[in-house]
Design a protein around this motif. Structure first.
Motif, PDB file in Angstrom:
ATOM      1  N   MET A   1       0.832  -1.206   0.000  1.00 43.02           N
ATOM      2  CA  MET A   1       0.000   0.000   0.000  1.00 43.02           C
ATOM      3  C   MET A   1       0.864   1.252   0.000  1.00 43.02           C
ATOM      4  O   MET A   1       0.576   2.213  -0.725  1.00 43.02           O
ATOM      5  CB  MET A   1      -0.924   0.018   1.226  1.00 43.02           C
ATOM      6  N   LEU A   2       1.894   1.268   0.824  1.00 42.41           N
ATOM      7  CA  LEU A   2       2.747   2.454   0.903  1.00 42.41           C
ATOM      8  C   LEU A   2       3.519   2.666  -0.398  1.00 42.41           C
ATOM      9  O   LEU A   2       3.773   3.806  -0.800  1.00 42.41           O
ATOM     10  CB  LEU A   2       3.696   2.338   2.088  1.00 42.41           C
ATOM     11  N   GLU A   3       3.899   1.577  -1.064  1.00 39.84           N
ATOM     12  CA  GLU A   3       4.541   1.704  -2.371  1.00 39.84           C
ATOM     13  C   GLU A   3       3.591   2.353  -3.376  1.00 39.84           C
ATOM     14  O   GLU A   3       3.960   3.263  -4.120  1.00 39.84           O
ATOM     15  CB  GLU A   3       4.982   0.322  -2.866  1.00 39.84           C
ATOM     16  N   HIS A   4       2.347   1.871  -3.406  1.00 38.28           N
ATOM     17  CA  HIS A   4       1.356   2.419  -4.329  1.00 38.28           C
ATOM     18  C   HIS A   4       0.963   3.843  -3.930  1.00 38.28           C
ATOM     19  O   HIS A   4       0.694   4.683  -4.799  1.00 38.28           O
ATOM     20  CB  HIS A   4       0.124   1.513  -4.360  1.00 38.28           C
ATOM     21  N   LEU A   5       0.912   4.110  -2.638  1.00 38.79           N
ATOM     22  CA  LEU A   5       0.606   5.464  -2.168  1.00 38.79           C
ATOM     23  C   LEU A   5       1.642   6.454  -2.707  1.00 38.79           C
ATOM     24  O   LEU A   5       1.283   7.504  -3.251  1.00 38.79           O
ATOM     25  CB  LEU A   5       0.572   5.462  -0.640  1.00 38.79           C
ATOM     26  N   MET A   6       2.905   6.111  -2.573  1.00 40.44           N
ATOM     27  CA  MET A   6       3.947   7.009  -3.047  1.00 40.44           C
ATOM     28  C   MET A   6       3.909   7.134  -4.567  1.00 40.44           C
ATOM     29  O   MET A   6       4.106   8.234  -5.119  1.00 40.44           O
ATOM     30  CB  MET A   6       5.310   6.502  -2.578  1.00 40.44           C
ATOM     31  N   ALA A   7       3.639   6.037  -5.258  1.00 38.04           N
ATOM     32  CA  ALA A   7       3.574   6.085  -6.719  1.00 38.04           C
ATOM     33  C   ALA A   7       2.442   6.990  -7.191  1.00 38.04           C
ATOM     34  O   ALA A   7       2.600   7.775  -8.133  1.00 38.04           O
ATOM     35  CB  ALA A   7       3.388   4.671  -7.281  1.00 38.04           C
ATOM     36  N   GLY A   8       1.284   6.903  -6.547  1.00 37.29           N
ATOM     37  CA  GLY A   8       0.160   7.755  -6.926  1.00 37.29           C
ATOM     38  C   GLY A   8       0.438   9.221  -6.671  1.00 37.29           C
ATOM     39  O   GLY A   8       0.091  10.083  -7.488  1.00 37.29           O
ATOM     40  N   TYR A   9       1.072   9.506  -5.544  1.00 37.77           N
ATOM     41  CA  TYR A   9       1.383  10.897  -5.206  1.00 37.77           C
ATOM     42  C   TYR A   9       2.395  11.484  -6.179  1.00 37.77           C
ATOM     43  O   TYR A   9       2.215  12.605  -6.691  1.00 37.77           O
ATOM     44  CB  TYR A   9       1.920  10.969  -3.779  1.00 37.77           C
ATOM     45  N   VAL A  10       3.455  10.736  -6.478  1.00 34.22           N
ATOM     46  CA  VAL A  10       4.476  11.215  -7.408  1.00 34.22           C
ATOM     47  C   VAL A  10       3.880  11.410  -8.800  1.00 34.22           C
ATOM     48  O   VAL A  10       4.208  12.368  -9.502  1.00 34.22           O
ATOM     49  CB  VAL A  10       5.663  10.232  -7.442  1.00 34.22           C
TER      50      VAL A  10
END
Length: 395
Positions: free
Chosen positions: A118-127
């Motif tokens: 989830m945290l990987e995808h969270l950062m990817a979405g934000y970037v």
């Protein structure tokens, strides 16, 4: 039903708030912004990256995002709560959202590896959002969001009335969620809606006539929310013109717990601060809000629309968890990116790509922060339950 006097409300409301927070770890996370910032203040040096000075939500959890309608009726998922908004470090919103998603995953009995993903995808979405200049409409929505959006589009005034005030008749029924007003509160509300600013707010939506007659049909103290319980909160039912009705939310603004950047220029009045942050982060809502003085308190006021919904998720599957984390971080990233020029967005995006290990796509500061916060909040939640759900003596 016996209702408390105005000066006895606070003690009852705080007790109700504590009971709500004891229902689940996620409810505790949502209702305890102060604990998050206690942890944040305990950090040494530059444990988190120092992002650009922009308006941030300050309390960026799952329940504070959802569909919102703008003054023209267009609907978009945006941040929907701004009690804690300040000009500060955008990394604080990312960590708070990561904590909220991790708590939701725990409540859904998902394995710990899902939190890492989830945290990987969270950062990817934000970037990804930082590369779009804040154009939030381009991201593919998860199925859960599509359902919420469809429900928002279909909702009518009657549904809003049935949900918020139980009855579509021109009154607010008193009970568990609505308490009677004092004489001074009734007078103050009547006077408030005689002002030019309130008339403009009410007539802006739905292309109402600028000179439409506005009549206060009923008003009540609103027992609503969790973190806001104990503050002034009112629901006001209006008639606009001959047949139109609307429901107005009046909410007290208080000092933000979120740390502002030094030398950041913000309105000193808390209600004006809230409105200023909302207009930067969520224009659909911000343009529908105004700040006023009410009974010597700063309040912010908006009309509730049927399309305004929060995202309520009881259970998440593994796939839903990662998709939701990516999408919601994209929404937050768009709110941040709209306030930055291209050079600032590129610099911040490059900063966020640093400090990553070979085995984890999310930066170490985000992973470590969420792990520490989950441990801290788990202990805090159990202590909270012992104190408020069982009683201080454990009986």
């Amino acid at each position: 039903m016996k209702f408390p006097a105005p000066d006895a409300r606070r003690e009852i409301l705080l007790a109700r708030r504590n009971q709500k927070m004891a229902r689940s770890p996620h409810a505790y996370v949502r209702g305890n912004t102060a604990k998050y910032y206690e942890w944040l203040h305990s950090l040494r040096g530059h444990a988190l990256p120092q992002g650009p000075a922009i308006w941030i939500c300050g309390d960026c959890h799952l329940g504070n995002l959802g569909p919102l309608a703008d003054a023209d009726g267009a609907i978009e998922v945006q941040i929907r709560d701004f009690d804690q908004t300040i000009i500060g470090n955008p990394a604080h919103d990312l960590v708070r959202l990561g904590l909220s998603m991790a708590a939701a995953a725990r409540g859904s009995s998902l394995p710990g590896v899902v939190t890492a993903h989830m945290l990987e995808h969270l950062m990817a979405g934000y970037v990804q959002a930082l590369g779009t200049a804040g154009k939030s409409g381009s991201k593919q929505k998860p199925d859960l969001i599509k359902v919420v959006m469809r429900n928002a589009v279909r909702r009518s005034w009657k549904q809003l009335a049935n949900e918020r005030i139980v009855d579509t008749r021109p009154n607010i029924p008193l009970g568990k969620n609505f308490w009677p007003l004092s004489k001074s509160e009734k007078i103050a509300i009547s006077q408030l809606f005689e002002t030019r600013e309130m008339a403009k707010l009410v007539t802006t939506l739905k292309s109402r006539d600028d000179d439409a007659r506005i009549e206060v049909l009923d008003a009540a103290y609103w027992v609503k929310g969790c973190s806001s319980l104990g503050r002034l909160r009112y629901a006001v039912l209006l008639r606009v013109g001959d047949v139109d009705h609307c429901l107005i939310d009046i909410k007290e603004a208080v000092h933000a717990t979120a740390p502002r950047y030094p030398h950041a220029s913000m309105p000193r009045d808390n209600a004006r601060r809230v409105v200023a942050g909302a207009r930067q982060l969520s224009p659909a809502l911000g343009e529908r809000m105004i700040a006023q003085r009410f009974l010597e308190h700063g309040v912010f006021i908006r009309e509730l629309l049927p399309q305004d919904l929060k995202i309520e998720i009881d259970q998440l599957s593994m796939d839903q968890a990662t998709l939701m984390a990516r999408y919601l971080a994209y929404v937050v990233g768009c709110a941040h990116a709209r306030q930055m020029d291209r050079a600032t967005r590129n610099s911040w995006r490059n900063e966020l790509k640093l400090d990553r290990s070979k085995t984890l796509a999310s930066p170490a500061w985000l992973w470590n922060s969420v792990v520490q916060l989950m441990a801290s909040h788990e202990a805090g939640y159990l202590q909270h339950c012992h104190k408020y759900a069982l009683g201080a003596d454990g009986s």
